[in-house]
Enzyme design. Structure first.
Site: not given
Ligand code: GLY
Length: 364
Positions: A122, A144, A186, A228, A238, A243, A247, A250, A254, A266
């Site tokens: 957990r 994430k 990025e 960030k 998000e 957040r 993207n 992106h 993608h 990427h």
């Molecule tokens: N890579 C985008 C984020 O971490 O939200």
């Protein structure tokens, strides 16, 4: 001036990101506070031979260290590999709830080891030790974590914040040039979103950036991490849309990564997607063409691609947009820019006209 430290402010889950050369020593105070029963180091076959020895030395004597090395590459973000990690940790009886996971590698390892840590008993703490520029400026910060499913990338995941992130810039010395350069997409994206002096710093020093000038790199990584960290602190999961603006670029990235699985790194796909997003922004949110040109010129000077390949047609783009997980109902939340520093989530209907606009081709 360095090592630098940026705090991700998340109340009880706040943590520091340390940035600089020879900063692995930062592991000791973090681990001393966590009092781990064991350390579970997860890395890949490219990074482990180069950098695991430095990590071993840094944690020497703190707790028993166990190591698991996975094949390098996106393929390791799989349920099978995750299961192998559980077998190792649980079957081998080397883990308990006070174990700490150390994620040593690029974005794939951060995601895999982070999700492993999020779900093991957990949830146990983990520390991100990013070994790529992409992981330092983006994926290692913000919690994430995910693995892929046959139905799509990152579809099984969690928000699980690390206990610390340590950006050892010496790790970047061994990064293959193509991988290093691709991550600069990025960085340029962050500069466009931030709308501050990061763009000017990059624009004035492309050669020094490409030469991995240490002082400049430290400054750039710190800038990206601070930006960030601010977004993550305001919109950790998000939900408010802030957040999601990370993207930028992106949507097409993608599509490209799915349509041409082995062609682009990427960051290269993000560079093309960023140029495309600026084109859409000129048409839909009134971004000044000069501001868009400043960004695309910088991408080109850093050696990044700007154009989707001619064989990608709007019909295929539409098909792939239909499976984009950010799609809500019949519209798609597209990240556009009004101006540098002013991103906006634009609901767009993914139709033939939009696909042509995204590809920078006339819809005729
Ligand atoms: N890579 C985008 C984020 O971490 O939200």
């Amino acid at each position: 001036m360095y090592p630098a430290r940026v705090t991700v402010q998340l109340a009880a889950r706040s943590y520091d990101v340390a940035i600089g050369r020879d900063v692995l020593g930062e592991l000791r105070p973090v681990l001393a506070a966590l009092k781990p029963s064991s350390l579970l180091l997860v890395s890949d076959a490219n990074v482990a031979p180069l950098h695991a020895p430095a990590v071993r030395a840094a944690v020497h004597g703190l707790a028993e260290l166990h190591e698991f090395v996975v094949p390098a590459g996106e393929g390791s973000k799989s349920p099978a590999r995750l299961n192998a990690l559980y077998d190792w940790a649980l079957g081998g009886r080397i883990a308990d709830r006070r174990s700490v996971v150390l994620a040593l590698g690029g974005g794939v390892i951060g995601d895999l080891a982070g999700y492993f840590a999020a779900t093991l008993m957990r949830g146990v703490p983990y520390i991100q030790l990013p070994a790529s520029l992409l992981a330092m400026v983006d994926s290692s910060v913000g919690g994430k974590v995910a693995i892929n499913h046959a139905a799509g990338k990152n579809l099984i995941g969690a928000f699980h914040q690390p206990a610390a992130v340590i950006c050892e810039l010496a790790f970047l010395d061994t990064l293959p040039r193509r991988e290093y350069v691709s991550a600069l997409a990025e960085v340029v994206k962050t500069a466009a979103l931030a709308g501050d002096d990061l763009h000017t710093v990059l624009d004035a020093n492309p050669d020094a950036i490409l030469a991995r000038d240490h002082g400049l790199l430290a400054r750039v990584v710190q800038h990206c991490v601070r930006f960030k960290a601010g977004i993550v602190a305001r919109d950790e999961t998000e939900t408010t849309g802030q957040r999601a603006t990370l993207n930028l670029g992106h949507t097409l990235a993608h599509v490209l990564e799915t349509a041409f699985p082995d062609r682009y790194l990427h960051g290269e796909a993000v560079a093309i997607g960023l140029a495309a997003a600026l084109g859409v922004s000129i048409a839909r949110t009134g971004l000044a063409p000069d501001a868009a040109n400043d960004v695309t010129r910088l991408l080109a000077r850093l050696g990044l691609p700007l154009q989707a390949p001619p064989e990608l047609d709007p019909a295929r783009v539409l098909e792939l947009l239909a499976s984009d997980k950010k799609r809500e109902g019949t519209s798609l939340n597209f990240v556009a820019l009004r101006a540098p520093g002013r991103p906006e989530l634009l609901p767009v209907r993914p139709d033939a006209g939009f696909a042509a606009l995204l590809l920078g081709r006339d819809h005729g």
